[in-house]
Design an enzyme around this catalytic site. Structure first.
Site, PDB file in Angstrom:
ATOM      1  CD  GLU A   1       4.627   0.437   9.314  1.00  0.00           C
ATOM      2  OE1 GLU A   1       5.565   0.130  10.155  1.00  0.00           O
ATOM      3  OE2 GLU A   1       5.385   0.510   8.216  1.00  0.00           O
TER       4      GLU A   1
ATOM      5  CB  SER B   1      10.614   1.763   2.611  1.00  0.00           C
ATOM      6  OG  SER B   1       9.424   2.228   2.776  1.00  0.00           O
TER       7      SER B   1
ATOM      8  CB  CYS C   1       9.183   1.931  -1.994  1.00  0.00           C
ATOM      9  SG  CYS C   1       9.405   3.520  -0.906  1.00  0.00           S
TER      10      CYS C   1
ATOM     11  CB  CYS D   1       2.394   6.915   0.734  1.00  0.00           C
ATOM     12  SG  CYS D   1       3.090   6.014   2.080  1.00  0.00           S
ATOM     13  CB  THR D   2       3.385   1.591  -0.090  1.00  0.00           C
ATOM     14  OG1 THR D   2       4.213   1.912   1.200  1.00  0.00           O
ATOM     15  CG2 THR D   2       4.268   1.248  -1.384  1.00  0.00           C
TER      16      THR D   2
ATOM     17  N   GLY E   1      10.892   7.904   3.679  1.00  0.00           N
ATOM     18  CA  GLY E   1      10.427   9.088   3.268  1.00  0.00           C
ATOM     19  C   GLY E   1      10.921  10.338   4.326  1.00  0.00           C
TER      20      GLY E   1
HETATM   21  N1  DGL Z   1       7.128   3.040   1.475  1.00  0.00           N
HETATM   22  C1  DGL Z   1       6.843   4.311   1.534  1.00  0.00           C
HETATM   23  C2  DGL Z   1       6.408   5.144   0.270  1.00  0.00           C
HETATM   24  O1  DGL Z   1       5.452   4.469  -0.375  1.00  0.00           O
HETATM   25  C3  DGL Z   1       6.113   4.885   2.683  1.00  0.00           C
HETATM   26  C4  DGL Z   1       6.986   4.638   4.194  1.00  0.00           C
HETATM   27  C5  DGL Z   1       8.266   5.070   4.166  1.00  0.00           C
HETATM   28  O2  DGL Z   1       8.515   6.409   4.441  1.00  0.00           O
HETATM   29  O3  DGL Z   1       9.173   4.436   4.053  1.00  0.00           O
HETATM   30  O4  DGL Z   1       6.657   6.191  -0.046  1.00  0.00           O
END
Ligand code: DGL
Length: 247
Positions: free
Chosen positions: A150, A8, A70, A180-181, A40
């Site tokens: 971030e 994402s 993601c 979560c990444t 998310g």
């Molecule tokens: N990349 C999303 C994940 O790993 C985290 C950031 C988002 O909420 O998009 O779930």
């Protein structure tokens, strides 16, 4: 082997880091949907639509596989992405479930999954772990960690206060899934909080383990070609990629 990595936003770079460390691919095309992050807080149908659009974007490249870095997209959109793509689409949730099962002998081990609200709501990790007879699984949505990472506030009091807020009623688990990444960036802080007896499961390491089991990736590529794309401000993503990946 040419691989697409989708996230994402910027968080999926933690997965790229693991892929680079293991020199698994000749070419990596990264796409971060920075215009529409965070996923998310979105609902299922929106996340599926975004996932399908990412596959369409990757059709510009002749990829051998797509890794959905993601967790949120992996939890909801993997089947639809596979149906749209002409190459295998692999998600981090299944890889994380298997990696967690591999480090735990006791089926009653206490497992905690941290993720976005959508990932927690999906119960994707719980269901995967339950199918492997792990029944002591709890999940906690910790979305504030995403902007903290971030904004590069991993060493700040803001992270300490946020951890206290989220974990005030949480005892140290046997395994903590970083679902979560972004969370591998604050891995050390989470390990310190829960103590050394808690095993941390990282999506990047999990996907490397998973890919090595499923595909013949014996050839090594020490100098892969890297391309970074973003749906908004690609230059900012490239700068973070250079910083996080030490390019
Ligand atoms: N990349 C999303 C994940 O790993 C985290 C950031 C988002 O909420 O998009 O779930």
């Amino acid at each position: 082997m040419k691989i697409g990595v989708f996230d994402s936003g910027i968080g999926g770079l933690t997965v790229v880091k693991s892929l680079l460390e293991h020199q698994l691919f000749e070419e990596i095309v990264y796409y971060g949907d920075t215009a529409r992050v965070p996923y998310g807080s979105k609902d299922k149908n929106t996340i599926i639509r975004y996932g399908i659009e990412a596959v369409e974007m990757f059709k510009n490249f002749e990829l051998d596989m797509i890794v959905v870095a993601c967790n949120t997209a992996s939890a909801y959109a993997l089947n639809d992405m596979n149906a749209t793509a002409s190459c295998p689409v692999i998600g981090v949730v299944e890889a994380g479930v298997l990696a967690c099962a591999n480090v735990l002998e006791d089926k009653n081990a206490n497992i905690l999954v941290l993720g976005t609200k959508a990932t927690v709501r999906s119960k994707a990790y719980e269901n995967g772990l339950k199918s492997l007879q792990f029944n002591n699984v709890n999940s906690l949505a910790t979305p504030l960690f995403v902007p903290i990472v971030e904004e590069e506030l991993g060493e700040s009091e803001i992270l300490d206060v946020t951890m206290k807020h989220y974990f005030k009623d949480v005892t140290s688990p046997d395994a903590l899934i970083l679902g979560c990444t972004h969370f591998p960036i604050i891995e050390r802080q989470l390990q310190n909080h829960f103590g050394q007896n808690t095993k941390l499961i990282h999506s990047g390491d999990a996907i490397v383990e998973y890919l090595n089991q499923k595909f013949d990736l014996s050839e090594k590529y020490p100098e892969p070609k890297l391309q970074f794309f973003a749906s908004d401000n690609p230059e900012a993503l490239r700068q973070i990629a250079h910083k996080w990946l030490g390019l």
